[in-house]
Design a protein around this motif. Structure first.
Motif, PDB file in Angstrom:
ATOM      1  N   PRO A 307     -25.093  65.933  63.357  1.00  0.00           N
ATOM      2  CA  PRO A 307     -24.114  65.168  62.784  1.00  0.00           C
ATOM      3  C   PRO A 307     -23.960  63.712  63.580  1.00  0.00           C
ATOM      4  O   PRO A 307     -23.686  62.820  62.708  1.00  0.00           O
ATOM      5  N   ARG A 308     -24.251  63.972  64.624  1.00  0.00           N
ATOM      6  CA  ARG A 308     -23.713  62.596  65.569  1.00  0.00           C
ATOM      7  C   ARG A 308     -24.937  61.673  65.380  1.00  0.00           C
ATOM      8  O   ARG A 308     -24.609  60.525  65.775  1.00  0.00           O
ATOM      9  N   ALA A 309     -26.236  61.987  64.892  1.00  0.00           N
ATOM     10  CA  ALA A 309     -27.068  60.851  64.936  1.00  0.00           C
ATOM     11  C   ALA A 309     -27.151  60.574  63.598  1.00  0.00           C
ATOM     12  O   ALA A 309     -28.196  59.743  63.258  1.00  0.00           O
ATOM     13  N   ARG A 310     -26.539  61.038  62.584  1.00  0.00           N
ATOM     14  CA  ARG A 310     -26.474  60.702  61.220  1.00  0.00           C
ATOM     15  C   ARG A 310     -25.787  59.316  60.877  1.00  0.00           C
ATOM     16  O   ARG A 310     -24.783  59.113  61.655  1.00  0.00           O
ATOM     17  N   LEU A 311     -26.351  58.498  60.136  1.00  0.00           N
ATOM     18  CA  LEU A 311     -25.501  57.484  59.481  1.00  0.00           C
ATOM     19  C   LEU A 311     -23.984  57.766  59.250  1.00  0.00           C
ATOM     20  O   LEU A 311     -23.904  58.717  58.509  1.00  0.00           O
ATOM     21  N   THR A 312     -22.968  56.917  59.578  1.00  0.00           N
ATOM     22  CA  THR A 312     -21.591  57.069  58.799  1.00  0.00           C
ATOM     23  C   THR A 312     -21.626  56.546  57.444  1.00  0.00           C
ATOM     24  O   THR A 312     -22.733  55.908  57.182  1.00  0.00           O
ATOM     25  N   ALA A 313     -20.600  56.800  56.776  1.00  0.00           N
ATOM     26  CA  ALA A 313     -20.759  56.660  55.415  1.00  0.00           C
ATOM     27  C   ALA A 313     -20.879  54.780  55.531  1.00  0.00           C
ATOM     28  O   ALA A 313     -21.518  54.135  54.487  1.00  0.00           O
ATOM     29  N   ALA A 314     -19.925  54.134  56.283  1.00  0.00           N
ATOM     30  CA  ALA A 314     -19.862  52.489  56.356  1.00  0.00           C
ATOM     31  C   ALA A 314     -21.224  52.178  56.796  1.00  0.00           C
ATOM     32  O   ALA A 314     -21.619  50.993  56.240  1.00  0.00           O
ATOM     33  N   GLN A 315     -22.010  52.642  57.765  1.00  0.00           N
ATOM     34  CA  GLN A 315     -23.279  52.416  58.102  1.00  0.00           C
ATOM     35  C   GLN A 315     -24.131  52.269  57.034  1.00  0.00           C
ATOM     36  O   GLN A 315     -25.048  51.719  57.008  1.00  0.00           O
ATOM     37  N   ALA A 316     -24.168  53.599  56.289  1.00  0.00           N
ATOM     38  CA  ALA A 316     -25.103  53.539  55.021  1.00  0.00           C
ATOM     39  C   ALA A 316     -24.922  52.421  54.312  1.00  0.00           C
ATOM     40  O   ALA A 316     -26.037  51.914  53.510  1.00  0.00           O
ATOM     41  N   LEU A 317     -23.685  51.872  53.793  1.00  0.00           N
ATOM     42  CA  LEU A 317     -23.454  50.861  53.137  1.00  0.00           C
ATOM     43  C   LEU A 317     -24.095  49.591  53.445  1.00  0.00           C
ATOM     44  O   LEU A 317     -24.193  48.564  52.727  1.00  0.00           O
ATOM     45  N   SER A 318     -24.631  49.509  54.791  1.00  0.00           N
ATOM     46  CA  SER A 318     -25.229  48.291  55.489  1.00  0.00           C
ATOM     47  C   SER A 318     -26.478  48.363  55.408  1.00  0.00           C
ATOM     48  O   SER A 318     -27.485  47.514  55.674  1.00  0.00           O
ATOM     49  N   HIS A 319     -27.112  49.662  54.745  1.00  0.00           N
ATOM     50  CA  HIS A 319     -28.683  49.904  54.730  1.00  0.00           C
ATOM     51  C   HIS A 319     -29.320  49.014  53.662  1.00  0.00           C
ATOM     52  O   HIS A 319     -28.758  48.851  52.497  1.00  0.00           O
ATOM     53  N   PRO A 320     -30.300  48.309  53.967  1.00  0.00           N
ATOM     54  CA  PRO A 320     -30.978  47.452  53.255  1.00  0.00           C
ATOM     55  C   PRO A 320     -31.104  47.776  51.588  1.00  0.00           C
ATOM     56  O   PRO A 320     -31.033  47.303  50.629  1.00  0.00           O
ATOM     57  N   TRP A 321     -31.447  49.398  51.595  1.00  0.00           N
ATOM     58  CA  TRP A 321     -31.854  49.716  50.433  1.00  0.00           C
ATOM     59  C   TRP A 321     -30.320  49.795  49.486  1.00  0.00           C
ATOM     60  O   TRP A 321     -30.631  49.526  48.265  1.00  0.00           O
ATOM     61  N   VAL A 322     -29.622  50.359  49.957  1.00  0.00           N
ATOM     62  CA  VAL A 322     -28.312  50.668  49.268  1.00  0.00           C
ATOM     63  C   VAL A 322     -27.514  49.341  49.136  1.00  0.00           C
ATOM     64  O   VAL A 322     -26.874  49.014  48.180  1.00  0.00           O
ATOM     65  N   ARG A 323     -27.587  48.404  49.920  1.00  0.00           N
ATOM     66  CA  ARG A 323     -26.933  46.976  49.884  1.00  0.00           C
ATOM     67  C   ARG A 323     -27.690  46.080  49.114  1.00  0.00           C
ATOM     68  O   ARG A 323     -26.880  45.046  48.645  1.00  0.00           O
ATOM     69  N   GLU A 324     -28.854  46.024  48.678  1.00  0.00           N
ATOM     70  CA  GLU A 324     -29.457  45.145  47.893  1.00  0.00           C
ATOM     71  C   GLU A 324     -28.635  44.934  46.560  1.00  0.00           C
ATOM     72  O   GLU A 324     -28.341  45.882  45.828  1.00  0.00           O
TER      73      GLU A 324
END
Length: 525
Positions: A307-324
């Motif tokens: 879990p410490r290496a997993r993206l946080t929810a806010a980080q995931a929102l910045s990922h290019p795939w979900v942010r497009e």
């Protein structure tokens, strides 16, 4: 406190291409919720009605209509507000079945959570709570578009296009990020717990059913196992879970949306748990070869077992795939960024300098999520964060609520050029996701550490000495140098090796940081 909410392993079938009729039949076979047989036996016993302190004029305010669904403790109806004519949903909970304190506590907590999350566009809107001698009534927004599960089953091959999946996932992540800022973990994210507002294709998605949700104190972990088998995170099964478990569940849902199958499956519940703990999702079978590498990268980063290496929810929102196609301004402040800034002030001076050196090795593309976070905090878009902007950002993390001199202390620790502001370069040094960097790409991590180390190891002999620290004038080191070496100099030979430097970056300052229960000994990292 609340045992695992069991669901038979066939709840949605071996794969999501099962018919809707099968899914409906399985849904009707849901096993008892938390409370178990003891609670069922007690339900029949007579007990004095519990008083919740809610308003008592429900029948005068609402006209109840058709039944929408039912559970162990009550029913959900459509209703109409007699005054405004608005249509709402009413969850009616039978007081006679609340024979144990935990059942009463669950209802009170769910109402408290709905109130706390009121106003978020992707969370079912809470209107009010009422009671009479027999029932509690929770009045909420009426969502008539059906469950996300039903939409998945209605799709060709039971899967979404990447574009449509990203829209759905973005909304789920926004819910998780909002919950986590409020010190809340949903703990049961799954397609059945997301409803569409209407039957339109572009209908907004709404999170519902916060019955397993709970508040968590900073630095603490949940020790109980709750959730639904297919979506449960590894750390939940290990009885050491926190907000990260919601992100794992969204990763599972994303995998399902894209390929129509579950990433972890077995005929038995125990078998599912073993899959979750031991195995990685399969990205080789069709349709994965035809799915974009960006989508696969996104899912893999959500389904990291640590879990410490997993993206946080806010980080995931910045990922290019979900942010497009998404608006960057929608990205909320990340609790892990706020946590890292609070920790930075506790680190030794040398560790702060080491982190600044490490930050200089990270390229712009890799810092995209931190740039989004910086922009979210830099409200006036001046290119730097003021003390007022920092105070405003830190106050968003409700369990911490830092104010006054503490905020100034954080600013002063991060502000390396002492101009009273935090620029992006300074911000990065204080907010790097060290555990993600180290565990997601160990080879690159090694190169980064070497590059940061070389900024201090001026003669290239593999050691940082007190003389070399004195020669690095731009760091602002003053006075006696030896005390700065003590934390990192594990073997006490008066100098710092690359191995010791790497451990320094991975661990918090032993002398400054408290060790909350449930946090592993940093020396073991």
């Amino acid at each position: 406190r609340r045992p695992f909410r069991r669901r038979g392993p066939g709840t949605m079938g071996a794969c999501l291409s099962s018919s809707k009729q099968e899914a409906d039949a399985e849904r009707r076979r849901r096993q008892r919720p938390r409370g178990g047989k003891a609670e069922e036996k007690g339900a029949a016993a007579e007990a004095p009605a519990v008083e919740f302190g809610y308003e008592r004029d429900f029948e005068g305010r609402y006209e109840v209509g058709r039944l929408l669904g039912h559970g162990q403790f009550g029913y959900t109806f459509a209703a109409v507000d007699r005054l405004s004519g608005d249509r709402v949903a009413v969850k009616r909970i039978d007081k006679a079945k609340m024979t144990r304190p935990v059942a009463v506590e669950d209802v009170k907590r769910e109402v408290k959570i709905l109130k706390a999350l009121k106003g978020h566009e992707n969370i079912v809107h809470f209107d009010n709570a009422f009671e009479d001698d027999s029932y509690v009534y929770i009045v909420m927004e009426l969502c008539e578009g059906g469950e996300l599960l039903d939409r998945i089953l209605a799709k060709k091959n039971s899967r979404y296009s990447e574009k449509d999946a990203a829209v759905v996932v973005r909304q789920m992540l926004k819910v998780a990020a909002e919950c986590h800022l409020r010190g809340l973990v949903h703990r049961d994210m799954k397609p059945e717990n997301f409803l569409f507002k209407s039957t339109k294709e572009d209908s907004p998605l709404k999170a519902t059913d916060f019955g397993l949700s709970d508040f968590i104190k900073p630095g603490k972990k949940f020790r109980d196992i709750v959730g639904s088998a297919y979506y449960v995170a590894p750390e939940v099964l290990k009885r050491r879970s926190g907000p990260e478990s919601d992100v794992w569940s969204i990763g599972v849902i994303t995998y399902i949306l894209l390929c129509g199958r579950r990433p972890f499956w077995d005929k038995t519940e125990d078998g599912i748990f073993k899959e979750v703990l031991r195995n990685k999702p399969d990205f080789r079978k069709r349709p994965w070869p035809s799915i974009s590498s960006s989508a696969k990268d996104f899912v893999k980063k959500l389904l990291v077992k640590n879990p410490r290496a997993r993206l946080t929810a806010a980080q995931a929102l910045s990922h290019p795939w979900v942010r497009e196609g998404g608006d960057a301004s929608e990205i909320p402040v990340d609790i892990s960024v706020l946590y890292n800034m609070r920790q930075f002030v506790k680190y030794s001076r040398f560790k702060q300098f080491a982190l600044r050196a490490l930050a200089s090795t990270v390229n712009e593309e890799e810092l995209a999520d931190l740039k989004d976070q910086f922009d979210a905090i830099d409200v006036d878009k001046s290119g730097s964060i003021s003390i007022e902007e920092m105070r405003h950002a830190l106050a968003k993390d409700l369990p911490w609520r830092l104010k006054g001199p503490r905020v100034l202390e954080i600013i002063q620790a991060i502000d390396s050029n002492t101009d009273g502001l935090v620029d992006f370069k300074e911000f990065v040094a204080a907010t790097l996701h060290i555990h993600q960097m180290a565990e997601l790409d160990s080879e690159r991590w090694g190169l980064r550490c070497q590059a940061a180390f070389s900024k201090f190891d001026l003669d290239g002999d593999g050691y940082i000495t007190p003389d070399e620290l004195r020669m690095v004038g731009h760091t602002g080191l003053k006075g006696s140098i030896e005390p700065l070496l003590e934390e990192a100099d594990i073997d006490k030979d008066g100098r710092i090796s690359l191995s010791e430097f790497r451990k320094l970056l991975r661990t918090a300052s032993m002398s400054n940081l408290p060790s909350p229960s449930g946090v592993p000994n940093p020396q073991a990292l």
